[in-house]
Design a protein around this motif. Sequence first.
Motif, PDB file in Angstrom:
ATOM      1  N   ARG A   1       0.842  -1.200   0.000  1.00 42.85           N
ATOM      2  CA  ARG A   1       0.000   0.000   0.000  1.00 42.85           C
ATOM      3  C   ARG A   1       0.874   1.246   0.000  1.00 42.85           C
ATOM      4  N   PRO A   2       0.648   2.173  -0.931  1.00 36.29           N
ATOM      5  CA  PRO A   2       1.476   3.380  -0.970  1.00 36.29           C
ATOM      6  C   PRO A   2       1.193   4.300   0.205  1.00 36.29           C
ATOM      7  N   ALA A   3       2.229   5.030   0.645  1.00 32.82           N
ATOM      8  CA  ALA A   3       2.048   6.022   1.709  1.00 32.82           C
ATOM      9  C   ALA A   3       1.223   7.194   1.203  1.00 32.82           C
ATOM     10  N   LEU A   4       1.386   7.541  -0.071  1.00 35.54           N
ATOM     11  CA  LEU A   4       0.531   8.514  -0.756  1.00 35.54           C
ATOM     12  C   LEU A   4       0.066   7.874  -2.045  1.00 35.54           C
ATOM     13  N   ASP A   5      -1.219   7.971  -2.323  1.00 39.81           N
ATOM     14  CA  ASP A   5      -1.800   7.249  -3.456  1.00 39.81           C
ATOM     15  C   ASP A   5      -2.488   8.237  -4.400  1.00 39.81           C
ATOM     16  N   ALA A   6      -1.736   8.737  -5.387  1.00 39.00           N
ATOM     17  CA  ALA A   6      -2.278   9.623  -6.427  1.00 39.00           C
ATOM     18  C   ALA A   6      -3.024  10.818  -5.826  1.00 39.00           C
ATOM     19  N   VAL A   7      -2.346  11.542  -4.934  1.00 37.81           N
ATOM     20  CA  VAL A   7      -2.972  12.659  -4.226  1.00 37.81           C
ATOM     21  C   VAL A   7      -2.970  13.925  -5.086  1.00 37.81           C
ATOM     22  N   ASP A   8      -4.137  14.540  -5.192  1.00 40.20           N
ATOM     23  CA  ASP A   8      -4.298  15.849  -5.832  1.00 40.20           C
ATOM     24  C   ASP A   8      -4.680  16.856  -4.749  1.00 40.20           C
ATOM     25  N   LEU A   9      -3.967  17.983  -4.708  1.00 44.56           N
ATOM     26  CA  LEU A   9      -4.271  19.007  -3.706  1.00 44.56           C
ATOM     27  C   LEU A   9      -3.790  20.365  -4.199  1.00 44.56           C
ATOM     28  N   ASP A  10      -4.657  21.359  -4.105  1.00 39.89           N
ATOM     29  CA  ASP A  10      -4.302  22.739  -4.430  1.00 39.89           C
ATOM     30  C   ASP A  10      -4.383  23.578  -3.160  1.00 39.89           C
ATOM     31  N   VAL A  11      -3.448  24.529  -3.028  1.00 42.89           N
ATOM     32  CA  VAL A  11      -3.475  25.484  -1.925  1.00 42.89           C
ATOM     33  C   VAL A  11      -3.342  26.878  -2.520  1.00 42.89           C
ATOM     34  N   ALA A  12      -4.296  27.745  -2.220  1.00 40.04           N
ATOM     35  CA  ALA A  12      -4.276  29.112  -2.745  1.00 40.04           C
ATOM     36  C   ALA A  12      -3.357  29.989  -1.898  1.00 40.04           C
ATOM     37  N   ALA A  13      -2.849  31.055  -2.496  1.00 40.61           N
ATOM     38  CA  ALA A  13      -2.036  32.020  -1.758  1.00 40.61           C
ATOM     39  C   ALA A  13      -2.848  32.582  -0.596  1.00 40.61           C
ATOM     40  N   GLN A  14      -2.211  32.680   0.558  1.00 34.36           N
ATOM     41  CA  GLN A  14      -2.788  33.206   1.799  1.00 34.36           C
ATOM     42  C   GLN A  14      -3.841  32.290   2.414  1.00 34.36           C
ATOM     43  N   GLU A  15      -3.953  31.070   1.918  1.00 34.84           N
ATOM     44  CA  GLU A  15      -4.889  30.103   2.494  1.00 34.84           C
ATOM     45  C   GLU A  15      -4.191  29.306   3.585  1.00 34.84           C
ATOM     46  N   ILE A  16      -4.941  28.948   4.630  1.00 36.27           N
ATOM     47  CA  ILE A  16      -4.439  28.085   5.695  1.00 36.27           C
ATOM     48  C   ILE A  16      -5.126  26.733   5.552  1.00 36.27           C
ATOM     49  N   VAL A  17      -4.348  25.723   5.189  1.00 35.74           N
ATOM     50  CA  VAL A  17      -4.877  24.377   4.980  1.00 35.74           C
ATOM     51  C   VAL A  17      -4.282  23.451   6.030  1.00 35.74           C
ATOM     52  N   CYS A  18      -5.141  22.739   6.753  1.00 32.67           N
ATOM     53  CA  CYS A  18      -4.687  21.755   7.738  1.00 32.67           C
ATOM     54  C   CYS A  18      -5.032  20.358   7.250  1.00 32.67           C
ATOM     55  N   VAL A  19      -4.017  19.510   7.192  1.00 39.70           N
ATOM     56  CA  VAL A  19      -4.198  18.114   6.804  1.00 39.70           C
ATOM     57  C   VAL A  19      -4.319  17.293   8.078  1.00 39.70           C
ATOM     58  N   LEU A  20      -5.432  16.590   8.192  1.00 40.17           N
ATOM     59  CA  LEU A  20      -5.803  15.907   9.413  1.00 40.17           C
ATOM     60  C   LEU A  20      -5.922  14.423   9.120  1.00 40.17           C
ATOM     61  N   GLY A  21      -5.533  13.591  10.075  1.00 39.95           N
ATOM     62  CA  GLY A  21      -5.683  12.156   9.866  1.00 39.95           C
ATOM     63  C   GLY A  21      -4.972  11.381  10.947  1.00 39.95           C
ATOM     64  N   PRO A  22      -5.294  10.097  11.094  1.00 45.65           N
ATOM     65  CA  PRO A  22      -4.628   9.259  12.096  1.00 45.65           C
ATOM     66  C   PRO A  22      -3.197   8.955  11.684  1.00 45.65           C
ATOM     67  N   SER A  23      -2.435   8.383  12.587  1.00 45.96           N
ATOM     68  CA  SER A  23      -1.070   7.956  12.270  1.00 45.96           C
ATOM     69  C   SER A  23      -1.103   6.977  11.106  1.00 45.96           C
ATOM     70  N   GLY A  24      -0.176   7.151  10.165  1.00 46.28           N
ATOM     71  CA  GLY A  24      -0.104   6.257   9.015  1.00 46.28           C
ATOM     72  C   GLY A  24      -1.002   6.634   7.869  1.00 46.28           C
ATOM     73  N   SER A  25      -1.703   7.766   7.965  1.00 50.08           N
ATOM     74  CA  SER A  25      -2.617   8.155   6.881  1.00 50.08           C
ATOM     75  C   SER A  25      -1.899   8.842   5.726  1.00 50.08           C
ATOM     76  N   GLY A  26      -0.642   9.245   5.925  1.00 47.83           N
ATOM     77  CA  GLY A  26       0.131   9.859   4.849  1.00 47.83           C
ATOM     78  C   GLY A  26       0.332  11.352   4.977  1.00 47.83           C
ATOM     79  N   LYS A  27      -0.166  11.951   6.036  1.00 45.63           N
ATOM     80  CA  LYS A  27      -0.127  13.413   6.129  1.00 45.63           C
ATOM     81  C   LYS A  27       1.299  13.961   6.252  1.00 45.63           C
TER      82      LYS A  27
END
Length: 356
Positions: A28-54
Amino acid sequence: MTAQAGSTARELLRLGGVTVRFGAPGGRPALDAVDLDVAAQEIVCVLGPSGSGKSTLLRVVAGLQQADAGDVLLEGRDQAGVPTHRRGVGLMFQDHQLFPQRDVAGNVAFGLRMRRSARAEQERTVAELLDLVGLPGAQRRAVASLSGGEQQRVALARALAPRPRLLMLDEPLGQLDRGLRERLVVELRRLFRELGTTVLAVTHDQGEAFALADRVVVMQDGRIAQSGSPLDVWQRPATEFVARFLGFDNVVEATVQGEAAVTPWGKVPVPEGTSDGPCRLLVRPAGVRLTSAENGLPCTVAARTFRGTHVALLLQPAGGPQMEAACPLREAPETGARVGVSFAAEDVVVLDASAG
C-alpha cells in the motif's frame, strides 16, 4: 507586512497525482495519487490518524521525500529536483529544533544569515517578528531559559523570518499542554492573517485543525477522504471513516424511503432531497433529542460523561445499537433513567457508502 485586503487569491501550491511507495513492491502506498491545491494566503490543515500519509505529504512538498509519481508545483513551477533550501518554503516541527548555543535573536536570524541579509535588516526583522509572536525584547534570552510555549514562538519567528512563500507546520503544537495549545492556535491564525502567510499544516488534533484552518483535508490510507471548510467537514462528514475519525459513532445501516430512513432505531427523518435506497446513516449527537419514554424511542441511559459545555449520554434502546446524545447540563438525566428519543433531520447525514 500585512496582507492586502481584497486581493484575488492565486494558486500557490499544486500536487498532481503524487504517489509515494515504501517497502516491498505492490504494498500500500504512503501517498496514493494525491491531488491538492493550496491558494495564496490560504491556511490548509491536513488531518488524519497515524499512518494516513499526512507527514509524507508535507515532506514531499518540502523536498525531503522524493515522490515515485506525480508533480509538485509551486507558483506553477515544477519542483522536481529542486532541493529544500531553494524551494522558498518554511518548515516548523513539533520539537522546535532550536539551536541551544544561540540566543533567541541568533535563532530567529538564522535563515536571514543564510541569505546573507544585511545586519541592520536582520536586527529589524528579528525585532519585528518577536513583537508579532508576543516576545518583545527577547533577543538576548538563552533558549534554555524559555518555556515550551516561548520556544514554540521563537521557532515560528525563525520559520517566518526569510518570508517563505509557503509555511509548513508538522504537528506544530503537539508537545504543548492543551490550555497553551488552545491559546496559541488563536494567536497563530491572527498572525498568519496579518502577515498574509500561506500555510500547509499537518496534525492529528481535530480541535487544532478546526480552529486554525480555512480548509481541512482529512486523509485515509494515503488518500484524501474529504476536503472542505471546517464547518462543512464537521457538519457533513462525507464517509463513515471521516465521521468516526471526528468522533461520531451514531452510524447505522439504513434504507431511505421518502422523507425517512428505516434503521435499527426505527424511522429516522432524512434531509430533503435524499435519494431512496440503502445507505449508511449518521445521526450527530445534537440530533438525538430527548422526549418522554412514551413519546419517543424508549431508551435507558447507560452512561453519562461531563464534557464541559454539555453532557454526553450513552443511550441503550430496547432493540438496536447504543447511541450518543448531547444534552444541556441542567437537563441531563441520571444513569439508569428511562427516556424517549426522537431525531432531528438537520443533524442526519447520509454517508457515501462507496468509501470507508
